[in-house]
Design an enzyme around this catalytic site. Structure first.
Site, PDB file in Angstrom:
ATOM      1  N   GLU A  12      14.963  15.171  32.428  1.00 52.24           N
ATOM      2  CA  GLU A  12      15.863  15.541  31.322  1.00 52.24           C
ATOM      3  C   GLU A  12      15.192  15.332  29.967  1.00 52.24           C
ATOM      4  O   GLU A  12      15.368  16.130  29.054  1.00 52.24           O
ATOM      5  CB  GLU A  12      17.178  14.751  31.399  1.00 52.24           C
ATOM      6  CG  GLU A  12      18.086  15.164  32.543  1.00 52.24           C
ATOM      7  CD  GLU A  12      18.437  16.648  32.546  1.00 52.24           C
ATOM      8  OE1 GLU A  12      18.412  17.287  31.487  1.00 52.24           O
ATOM      9  OE2 GLU A  12      18.700  17.180  33.640  1.00 52.24           O
ATOM     10  N   GLN A  17      14.503  20.829  24.735  1.00 53.49           N
ATOM     11  CA  GLN A  17      13.830  21.847  23.910  1.00 53.49           C
ATOM     12  C   GLN A  17      12.588  22.452  24.553  1.00 53.49           C
ATOM     13  O   GLN A  17      11.727  22.986  23.877  1.00 53.49           O
ATOM     14  CB  GLN A  17      13.474  21.281  22.539  1.00 53.49           C
ATOM     15  CG  GLN A  17      14.715  20.915  21.759  1.00 53.49           C
ATOM     16  CD  GLN A  17      14.400  20.347  20.409  1.00 53.49           C
ATOM     17  OE1 GLN A  17      13.293  20.456  19.915  1.00 53.49           O
ATOM     18  NE2 GLN A  17      15.387  19.759  19.795  1.00 53.49           N
ATOM     19  N   LEU A  55       3.303  18.416  25.280  1.00 55.46           N
ATOM     20  CA  LEU A  55       4.769  18.558  25.330  1.00 55.46           C
ATOM     21  C   LEU A  55       5.395  18.409  23.950  1.00 55.46           C
ATOM     22  O   LEU A  55       6.530  18.832  23.727  1.00 55.46           O
ATOM     23  CB  LEU A  55       5.375  17.491  26.251  1.00 55.46           C
ATOM     24  CG  LEU A  55       5.425  17.806  27.744  1.00 55.46           C
ATOM     25  CD1 LEU A  55       5.946  16.613  28.511  1.00 55.46           C
ATOM     26  CD2 LEU A  55       6.325  19.012  28.005  1.00 55.46           C
ATOM     27  N   GLY A  56       4.665  17.762  23.027  1.00 55.27           N
ATOM     28  CA  GLY A  56       5.219  17.540  21.688  1.00 55.27           C
ATOM     29  C   GLY A  56       6.261  16.428  21.693  1.00 55.27           C
ATOM     30  O   GLY A  56       6.525  15.822  22.738  1.00 55.27           O
ATOM     31  N   TYR A  57       6.847  16.172  20.542  1.00 59.85           N
ATOM     32  CA  TYR A  57       7.883  15.135  20.410  1.00 59.85           C
ATOM     33  C   TYR A  57       7.420  13.829  21.077  1.00 59.85           C
ATOM     34  O   TYR A  57       8.052  13.326  22.004  1.00 59.85           O
ATOM     35  CB  TYR A  57       9.206  15.604  21.032  1.00 59.85           C
ATOM     36  CG  TYR A  57       9.710  16.904  20.454  1.00 59.85           C
ATOM     37  CD1 TYR A  57      10.395  16.929  19.242  1.00 59.85           C
ATOM     38  CD2 TYR A  57       9.482  18.103  21.105  1.00 59.85           C
ATOM     39  CE1 TYR A  57      10.846  18.116  18.695  1.00 59.85           C
ATOM     40  CE2 TYR A  57       9.922  19.299  20.563  1.00 59.85           C
ATOM     41  CZ  TYR A  57      10.594  19.299  19.355  1.00 59.85           C
ATOM     42  OH  TYR A  57      11.028  20.484  18.823  1.00 59.85           O
ATOM     43  N   TYR A  95      24.030  13.125  26.124  1.00 52.92           N
ATOM     44  CA  TYR A  95      23.729  14.147  27.124  1.00 52.92           C
ATOM     45  C   TYR A  95      22.957  13.539  28.305  1.00 52.92           C
ATOM     46  O   TYR A  95      23.339  13.696  29.468  1.00 52.92           O
ATOM     47  CB  TYR A  95      22.922  15.305  26.520  1.00 52.92           C
ATOM     48  CG  TYR A  95      22.358  16.186  27.590  1.00 52.92           C
ATOM     49  CD1 TYR A  95      23.166  17.090  28.265  1.00 52.92           C
ATOM     50  CD2 TYR A  95      21.023  16.063  27.998  1.00 52.92           C
ATOM     51  CE1 TYR A  95      22.681  17.865  29.305  1.00 52.92           C
ATOM     52  CE2 TYR A  95      20.527  16.826  29.036  1.00 52.92           C
ATOM     53  CZ  TYR A  95      21.359  17.723  29.677  1.00 52.92           C
ATOM     54  OH  TYR A  95      20.873  18.473  30.717  1.00 52.92           O
ATOM     55  N   ASP A 113      24.987  20.017  26.902  1.00 51.83           N
ATOM     56  CA  ASP A 113      23.824  20.490  26.140  1.00 51.83           C
ATOM     57  C   ASP A 113      24.036  21.959  25.772  1.00 51.83           C
ATOM     58  O   ASP A 113      25.122  22.514  25.986  1.00 51.83           O
ATOM     59  CB  ASP A 113      22.531  20.288  26.940  1.00 51.83           C
ATOM     60  CG  ASP A 113      22.434  21.227  28.135  1.00 51.83           C
ATOM     61  OD1 ASP A 113      23.452  21.848  28.492  1.00 51.83           O
ATOM     62  OD2 ASP A 113      21.334  21.354  28.703  1.00 51.83           O
ATOM     63  N   CYS A 167      24.097  32.511  32.853  1.00 43.06           N
ATOM     64  CA  CYS A 167      24.613  32.778  31.502  1.00 43.06           C
ATOM     65  C   CYS A 167      23.498  32.466  30.513  1.00 43.06           C
ATOM     66  O   CYS A 167      23.561  31.497  29.759  1.00 43.06           O
ATOM     67  CB  CYS A 167      25.852  31.914  31.245  1.00 43.06           C
ATOM     68  SG  CYS A 167      26.819  32.519  29.862  1.00 43.06           S
ATOM     69  N   CYS A 175      26.422  38.578  34.464  1.00 40.29           N
ATOM     70  CA  CYS A 175      27.854  38.387  34.743  1.00 40.29           C
ATOM     71  C   CYS A 175      28.222  38.759  36.178  1.00 40.29           C
ATOM     72  O   CYS A 175      29.108  38.147  36.766  1.00 40.29           O
ATOM     73  CB  CYS A 175      28.685  39.191  33.754  1.00 40.29           C
ATOM     74  SG  CYS A 175      28.398  38.703  32.041  1.00 40.29           S
ATOM     75  N   CYS A 178      27.999  35.819  38.340  1.00 37.51           N
ATOM     76  CA  CYS A 178      28.607  34.596  37.815  1.00 37.51           C
ATOM     77  C   CYS A 178      29.936  34.266  38.509  1.00 37.51           C
ATOM     78  O   CYS A 178      30.844  35.106  38.562  1.00 37.51           O
ATOM     79  CB  CYS A 178      28.840  34.760  36.312  1.00 37.51           C
ATOM     80  SG  CYS A 178      29.562  33.302  35.558  1.00 37.51           S
ATOM     81  N   CYS A 184      36.310  34.969  32.586  1.00 37.77           N
ATOM     82  CA  CYS A 184      35.504  34.882  31.359  1.00 37.77           C
ATOM     83  C   CYS A 184      35.963  35.896  30.308  1.00 37.77           C
ATOM     84  O   CYS A 184      35.913  37.107  30.508  1.00 37.77           O
ATOM     85  CB  CYS A 184      34.032  35.104  31.693  1.00 37.77           C
ATOM     86  SG  CYS A 184      32.988  35.020  30.230  1.00 37.77           S
TER      87      CYS A 184
HETATM   88  S1  SF4 Z   1      30.836  35.956  33.083  1.00 35.55           S
HETATM   89 FE1  SF4 Z   1      30.904  34.810  31.187  1.00 35.55          FE
HETATM   90  S2  SF4 Z   1      30.126  32.801  31.730  1.00 35.55           S
HETATM   91 FE2  SF4 Z   1      29.542  34.194  33.373  1.00 35.55          FE
HETATM   92  S3  SF4 Z   1      27.497  34.928  32.816  1.00 35.55           S
HETATM   93 FE3  SF4 Z   1      28.962  36.395  31.987  1.00 35.55          FE
HETATM   94  S4  SF4 Z   1      29.311  35.699  29.875  1.00 35.55           S
HETATM   95 FE4  SF4 Z   1      28.388  34.000  30.994  1.00 35.55          FE
END
Ligand code: SF4
Length: 320
Positions: A12, A17, A55-57, A95, A113, A167, A175, A178, A184
């Site tokens: 993590e 970034q 990696l930086g930081y 986080y 995040d 997403c 989508c 998803c 959504c």
């Molecule tokens: S349905 Fe909504 S949450 Fe799922 S990938 Fe598409 S925009 Fe993202």
């Protein structure tokens, strides 16, 4: 995914970034040499920074070690199991603490995040700016209601994966694949491209530098940066904050106690940090002597021992 808190912690921190693909090699090298909290607490800072090189930081690496020392002293080397204890360790924010405790201990501790916020803001067409702390706080509160006993680890990992793989931030989200598509709002109203809402980025400051890649008796002159500020404590090629002509560079070096004999070539390189951009020009110069102000080291040692940040390592690579 692993439920070893040490592994989750390291991944993590490395992933903050940085993309997964970019981190993979670093992660396995790091764990091979520093497999647990005890070895992290004991490794030399020089070696730690070398493993982190690129990696930086770099303060993140130092904080990892500070936290490992605390775990050795306060928890006898065993990773703490309570959210507040984890959050109290150096370099660990809400986080990371949330991710470790939910993934490894199945605790209801949301890990919010950018990936998770993207999914949340799109699903509900939530127009709050995700750079505001109040938005993150509210997101955590919303997720807390969704976390069920026994399923916390799965929910955290599912949200992370959804944001990273489905997403996605750049380009069209996937989508069709998803599991949240039916509910959504952004998909329904085709507003995903406008979400999440972000603050306008500030322009980067531009700094010009002349870098000297000096070679004498087969060794390179390097120096250590100050303990505070950008790239604190890392090694670097000497440089000045201005754009020098070749003759100005040769004169400048002569005044530093060096005898530059040949300017072999000139290499431009721009390095971009989050808030500043270094527009650099390096002169590769053969010298007759080594001055006391610099450390003179062999090419192999620069490769294997000294931690050179990418801004300077780029010139080493161009030396080949
Ligand atoms: S349905 Fe909504 S949450 Fe799922 S990938 Fe598409 S925009 Fe993202």
């Amino acid at each position: 995914m692993t439920k070893n808190p040490y592994y989750v912690w390291i991944s993590e921190i490395m992933l903050q970034q940085t993309r997964v693909e970019a981190v993979k090699g670093y992660y396995s090298r790091f764990l091979e040499e520093i497999p647990d909290v005890m070895s992290l607490a004991r490794i030399s800072e020089e070696r730690l920074l070398k493993l982190w090189e690129g990696l930086g930081y770099y303060n993140r690496a130092r904080n990892l070690q500070r936290a490992a020392i605390r775990i050795m002293e306060e928890y006898q080397g065993e990773f703490p199991k309570e959210y507040e204890q984890v959050l109290d360790l150096p370099g660990i924010g809400e986080y990371t603490a949330g991710a470790i405790c939910s993934i490894c201990y199945n605790l209801p501790t949301p890990a919010v995040d950018g990936n998770v916020l993207r999914v949340m803001t799109r699903v509900s067409e939530w127009n709050a700016c995700i750079d505001d702390a109040s938005t993150k706080k509210m997101a955590r509160e919303i997720l807390l209601v969704l976390y069920e006993e026994g399923n916390c680890s799965d929910l955290t990992q599912a949200l992370m994966e959804l944001g990273a793989v489905i997403c996605i931030p750049n380009g069209e989200p996937k989508c069709q694949e998803c599991p949240l598509r039916a509910m959504c709002m952004a998909r329904k109203n085709h507003t995903y491209a406008n979400l999440p809402v972000r603050k306008e980025k500030q322009q980067r400051r531009i700094e010009k530098k002349t870098v000297f890649v000096l070679r004498a008796n087969g060794q390179y002159g390097i120096r250590k940066r100050a303990d505070k500020g950008l790239l604190a404590g890392m090694w670097e090629f000497p440089h000045v904050d201005s754009n020098m002509t070749p003759s100005e560079a040769m004169t400048y070096l002569s005044k530093q106690g060096l005898e530059p004999v040949l300017l072999e070539r000139e290499v431009p390189y721009t390095h971009i940090f989050s808030h500043v951009e270094w527009r650099m020009k390096a002169y590769y110069i053969a010298c007759q002597n080594q001055c006391k102000e610099l450390n003179w080291v062999a090419y192999e040692d620069l490769e294997e021992t000294y931690a050179l940040p990418t801004a300077f390592k780029a010139f080493l690579e161009k030396e080949l």
